[in-house]
Design a protein around this motif. Structure first.
Motif, PDB file in Angstrom:
ATOM      1  N   PHE A  57       0.836  -1.207   0.000  1.00 19.86           N
ATOM      2  CA  PHE A  57       0.000   0.000   0.000  1.00 19.86           C
ATOM      3  C   PHE A  57       0.873   1.260   0.000  1.00 19.86           C
ATOM      4  CE2 PHE A  57      -3.353  -2.892   1.581  1.00 19.86           C
ATOM      5  CZ  PHE A  57      -4.369  -2.509   0.712  1.00 19.86           C
ATOM      6  N   VAL A  58       1.967   1.214   0.770  1.00 21.92           N
ATOM      7  CA  VAL A  58       2.845   2.385   0.833  1.00 21.92           C
ATOM      8  C   VAL A  58       3.504   2.638  -0.516  1.00 21.92           C
ATOM      9  CG1 VAL A  58       4.932   3.316   1.910  1.00 21.92           C
ATOM     10  CG2 VAL A  58       3.260   2.088   3.296  1.00 21.92           C
ATOM     11  N   MET A  59       3.820   1.545  -1.241  1.00 28.64           N
ATOM     12  CA  MET A  59       4.525   1.686  -2.515  1.00 28.64           C
ATOM     13  C   MET A  59       3.590   2.020  -3.677  1.00 28.64           C
ATOM     14  SD  MET A  59       7.717   1.284  -2.003  1.00 28.64           S
ATOM     15  CE  MET A  59       7.663   1.944  -0.351  1.00 28.64           C
ATOM     16  N   LEU A  60       2.283   2.005  -3.435  1.00 34.04           N
ATOM     17  CA  LEU A  60       1.322   2.260  -4.513  1.00 34.04           C
ATOM     18  C   LEU A  60       1.616   3.542  -5.291  1.00 34.04           C
ATOM     19  CD1 LEU A  60      -2.222   1.160  -3.259  1.00 34.04           C
ATOM     20  CD2 LEU A  60      -0.985   0.366  -5.271  1.00 34.04           C
ATOM     21  N   PRO A  61       1.994   4.651  -4.616  1.00 28.38           N
ATOM     22  CA  PRO A  61       2.254   5.883  -5.390  1.00 28.38           C
ATOM     23  C   PRO A  61       3.344   5.728  -6.436  1.00 28.38           C
ATOM     24  CG  PRO A  61       2.025   6.393  -3.065  1.00 28.38           C
ATOM     25  CD  PRO A  61       2.029   4.907  -3.176  1.00 28.38           C
ATOM     26  N   LEU A  62       4.292   4.815  -6.216  1.00 28.89           N
ATOM     27  CA  LEU A  62       5.395   4.656  -7.164  1.00 28.89           C
ATOM     28  C   LEU A  62       4.970   3.879  -8.409  1.00 28.89           C
ATOM     29  CD1 LEU A  62       8.364   3.857  -4.753  1.00 28.89           C
ATOM     30  CD2 LEU A  62       7.657   6.052  -5.681  1.00 28.89           C
TER      31      LEU A  62
ATOM     32  N   ILE B  60      18.250   5.796   8.110  1.00 30.20           N
ATOM     33  CA  ILE B  60      17.677   7.150   8.133  1.00 30.20           C
ATOM     34  C   ILE B  60      18.546   8.110   7.323  1.00 30.20           C
ATOM     35  CG2 ILE B  60      17.118   9.095   9.637  1.00 30.20           C
ATOM     36  CD1 ILE B  60      16.333   7.061  11.787  1.00 30.20           C
ATOM     37  N   PHE B  61      19.866   7.978   7.451  1.00 31.84           N
ATOM     38  CA  PHE B  61      20.756   8.842   6.668  1.00 31.84           C
ATOM     39  C   PHE B  61      20.628   8.537   5.184  1.00 31.84           C
ATOM     40  CE2 PHE B  61      23.024  10.020  10.556  1.00 31.84           C
ATOM     41  CZ  PHE B  61      23.260  11.351  10.280  1.00 31.84           C
ATOM     42  N   SER B  62      20.561   7.261   4.823  1.00 33.23           N
ATOM     43  CA  SER B  62      20.416   6.911   3.406  1.00 33.23           C
ATOM     44  C   SER B  62      19.108   7.468   2.848  1.00 33.23           C
ATOM     45  CB  SER B  62      20.450   5.392   3.242  1.00 33.23           C
ATOM     46  OG  SER B  62      21.673   4.869   3.704  1.00 33.23           O
ATOM     47  N   GLY B  63      18.020   7.290   3.597  1.00 38.42           N
ATOM     48  CA  GLY B  63      16.733   7.837   3.156  1.00 38.42           C
ATOM     49  C   GLY B  63      16.772   9.351   3.045  1.00 38.42           C
ATOM     50  N   SER B  64      17.479  10.008   3.985  1.00 37.07           N
ATOM     51  CA  SER B  64      17.558  11.472   3.955  1.00 37.07           C
ATOM     52  C   SER B  64      18.318  11.953   2.722  1.00 37.07           C
ATOM     53  CB  SER B  64      18.257  11.974   5.224  1.00 37.07           C
ATOM     54  OG  SER B  64      17.534  11.583   6.376  1.00 37.07           O
ATOM     55  N   ILE B  65      19.402  11.266   2.378  1.00 40.62           N
ATOM     56  CA  ILE B  65      20.168  11.666   1.191  1.00 40.62           C
ATOM     57  C   ILE B  65      19.322  11.497  -0.069  1.00 40.62           C
ATOM     58  CG2 ILE B  65      22.126  10.994  -0.259  1.00 40.62           C
ATOM     59  CD1 ILE B  65      23.695  10.448   2.282  1.00 40.62           C
ATOM     60  N   ILE B  66      18.589  10.377  -0.156  1.00 41.21           N
ATOM     61  CA  ILE B  66      17.727  10.152  -1.333  1.00 41.21           C
ATOM     62  C   ILE B  66      16.687  11.264  -1.444  1.00 41.21           C
ATOM     63  CG2 ILE B  66      15.975   8.628  -2.308  1.00 41.21           C
ATOM     64  CD1 ILE B  66      17.531   6.278  -1.085  1.00 41.21           C
ATOM     65  N   VAL B  67      16.028  11.580  -0.328  1.00 44.81           N
ATOM     66  CA  VAL B  67      14.981  12.609  -0.350  1.00 44.81           C
ATOM     67  C   VAL B  67      15.563  13.969  -0.735  1.00 44.81           C
ATOM     68  CG1 VAL B  67      13.390  13.919   1.108  1.00 44.81           C
ATOM     69  CG2 VAL B  67      13.463  11.437   1.272  1.00 44.81           C
ATOM     70  N   LEU B  68      16.702  14.326  -0.176  1.00 49.88           N
ATOM     71  CA  LEU B  68      17.283  15.641  -0.463  1.00 49.88           C
ATOM     72  C   LEU B  68      17.738  15.749  -1.912  1.00 49.88           C
ATOM     73  CD1 LEU B  68      19.320  16.584   2.721  1.00 49.88           C
ATOM     74  CD2 LEU B  68      17.368  17.791   1.738  1.00 49.88           C
ATOM     75  N   ILE B  69      18.402  14.719  -2.410  1.00 50.32           N
ATOM     76  CA  ILE B  69      18.902  14.775  -3.784  1.00 50.32           C
ATOM     77  C   ILE B  69      17.741  14.893  -4.769  1.00 50.32           C
ATOM     78  CG2 ILE B  69      20.130  13.494  -5.574  1.00 50.32           C
ATOM     79  CD1 ILE B  69      21.919  14.636  -3.381  1.00 50.32           C
ATOM     80  N   TYR B  70      16.674  14.118  -4.554  1.00 53.13           N
ATOM     81  CA  TYR B  70      15.509  14.198  -5.439  1.00 53.13           C
ATOM     82  C   TYR B  70      14.805  15.548  -5.280  1.00 53.13           C
ATOM     83  CZ  TYR B  70      15.174   9.479  -7.373  1.00 53.13           C
ATOM     84  OH  TYR B  70      15.396   8.330  -8.087  1.00 53.13           O
ATOM     85  N   SER B  71      14.643  16.006  -4.035  1.00 55.22           N
ATOM     86  CA  SER B  71      13.858  17.219  -3.783  1.00 55.22           C
ATOM     87  C   SER B  71      14.524  18.457  -4.361  1.00 55.22           C
ATOM     88  CB  SER B  71      13.659  17.409  -2.270  1.00 55.22           C
ATOM     89  OG  SER B  71      12.958  16.324  -1.709  1.00 55.22           O
ATOM     90  N   ILE B  72      15.842  18.505  -4.301  1.00 58.96           N
ATOM     91  CA  ILE B  72      16.539  19.703  -4.781  1.00 58.96           C
ATOM     92  C   ILE B  72      16.303  19.911  -6.276  1.00 58.96           C
ATOM     93  CG2 ILE B  72      18.858  20.598  -5.255  1.00 58.96           C
ATOM     94  CD1 ILE B  72      19.675  19.546  -2.518  1.00 58.96           C
TER      95      ILE B  72
ATOM     96  N   VAL C 287       6.000  15.502  -0.515  1.00 60.80           N
ATOM     97  CA  VAL C 287       6.052  14.503   0.562  1.00 60.80           C
ATOM     98  C   VAL C 287       5.383  13.202   0.104  1.00 60.80           C
ATOM     99  CG1 VAL C 287       5.178  13.934   2.864  1.00 60.80           C
ATOM    100  CG2 VAL C 287       6.195  16.171   2.436  1.00 60.80           C
ATOM    101  N   HIS C 288       4.284  13.333  -0.629  1.00 63.46           N
ATOM    102  CA  HIS C 288       3.591  12.138  -1.128  1.00 63.46           C
ATOM    103  C   HIS C 288       4.496  11.311  -2.020  1.00 63.46           C
ATOM    104  CE1 HIS C 288       0.625  10.250  -4.088  1.00 63.46           C
ATOM    105  NE2 HIS C 288       0.453   9.608  -2.957  1.00 63.46           N
ATOM    106  N   TYR C 289       5.315  11.957  -2.821  1.00 62.31           N
ATOM    107  CA  TYR C 289       6.225  11.221  -3.708  1.00 62.31           C
ATOM    108  C   TYR C 289       7.440  10.686  -2.954  1.00 62.31           C
ATOM    109  CZ  TYR C 289       9.199  10.120  -7.669  1.00 62.31           C
ATOM    110  OH  TYR C 289       9.999   9.464  -8.563  1.00 62.31           O
ATOM    111  N   MET C 290       7.974  11.457  -2.010  1.00 62.99           N
ATOM    112  CA  MET C 290       9.242  11.110  -1.370  1.00 62.99           C
ATOM    113  C   MET C 290       9.103  10.118  -0.223  1.00 62.99           C
ATOM    114  SD  MET C 290      11.607  12.560  -2.938  1.00 62.99           S
ATOM    115  CE  MET C 290      11.707  13.756  -4.243  1.00 62.99           C
TER     116      MET C 290
END
Length: 295
Positions: free
Chosen positions: A111-116, A214-226, A165-168
């Motif tokens: 269910f969580v992965m549905l947006p992807l 958490i650090f890996s997820g944070s790097i992914i979110v920041l790189i995509y978001s920027i 946030v919905h995408y990330m």
């Protein structure tokens, strides 16, 4: 007693490593070429005028513009805001998924992965339908009497942040869930059996052991978001202008490849700085954890 490695086995191991390396060379070549060549082209283009002459005028024009720094601030606000909300929502969710039975966790994860599974443009326009003044959310709020008039949920910073946030969130959740799932449950039981409260277990066992995820997820979110473009362009309605949107307008409106390239380099430098800061913070946290365990 020192064990001398068998020369034949060592030679087999070297041949095996060379074989696996040779298998990865085509992919490494394509990925490296696709990453390096565009960057070199952007760097060269940033020093060229429209007539093809070398100049530093593009840098002076872009860096002296207030629009550039306003776009930079908007980019940082969107990226850090998205990351903060993903951490607040994703970390408890990952902990809950890691605590339930694997079969239940797999169903919930689906269910969580549905947006992807759907295109980002489709999802973004879906949020546009939900968040506009006559959308489903405002209709529910006004219909239930919670608000007297529709809330401004789209074509602004709030709507853009919701869409990002919905995408990330699924991208942040994956490494955090993997890290928490691999925590030895005996450590948590041992801490609880010795009288540790839930807060102490979280602070001394779960969070340190899941810090890597958490650090890996944070790097992914920041790189995509920027570098995010579609969601700010659609849900921002022209009022939210990060660097990616400014690059697109510089090209589509003015055909100014030099200025757009400078903005692209600014985006790359921003990503590199944030990446270095996160890696330094991770190393510092790991060092503090080791020092605390030895104390």
């Amino acid at each position: 007693m020192t064990v001398t490695p068998d020369p034949a086995l060592a030679a087999d191991a070297r041949r095996e490593r060379r074989f696996f390396l040779s298998l990865s060379l085509p992919a490494l070549f394509i990925v490296g070429l696709a990453a390096i060549l565009p960057i070199l082209w952007i760097i060269r283009q940033s020093f060229l005028t429209t007539g093809g002459e070398y100049t530093v005028g593009n840098y002076a024009k872009v860096l002296s513009s207030g629009l550039t720094w306003s776009a930079l601030v908007t980019t940082l606000e969107l990226s850090l805001g998205t990351l903060a909300i993903c951490i607040l929502l994703g970390t408890p969710l990952a902990l809950a998924l890691a605590s339930v039975r694997p079969r239940v966790a797999n169903v919930l994860m689906a269910f969580v992965m549905l947006p992807l599974w759907t295109a980002i443009l489709v999802r973004t326009y879906g949020w546009l339908v939900l968040l506009r003044r006559d959308g489903l959310i405002n209709a529910a709020l006004t219909g239930s009497g919670l608000t007297a008039e529709p809330l401004p949920l789209v074509y602004n910073f709030t709507g853009t942040l919701i869409g990002m946030v919905h995408y990330m969130l699924p991208l942040f959740l994956l490494p955090v869930y993997a890290a928490m799932r691999d925590i030895d449950q005996n450590l948590i039981r041992a801490a609880a059996s010795m009288g540790a409260t839930f807060e102490q277990v979280m602070r001394t066992v779960i969070m340190p052991l899941s810090a890597g995820g958490i650090f890996s997820g944070s790097i992914i979110v920041l790189i995509y978001s920027i570098g995010f473009f579609i969601t700010p362009a659609v849900l921002g309605g022209g009022k939210v202008n990060p660097l990616s949107t400014r690059i697109e307008r510089t090209l589509s409106t003015f055909q100014d490849w030099g200025s757009a390239s400078v903005l692209g380099i600014l985006l790359l430098v921003l990503m590199a700085l944030i990446g270095v800061m996160l890696l330094a913070a991770r190393r510092l946290l790991a060092q503090n954890t080791v020092d605390a365990s030895h104390a």
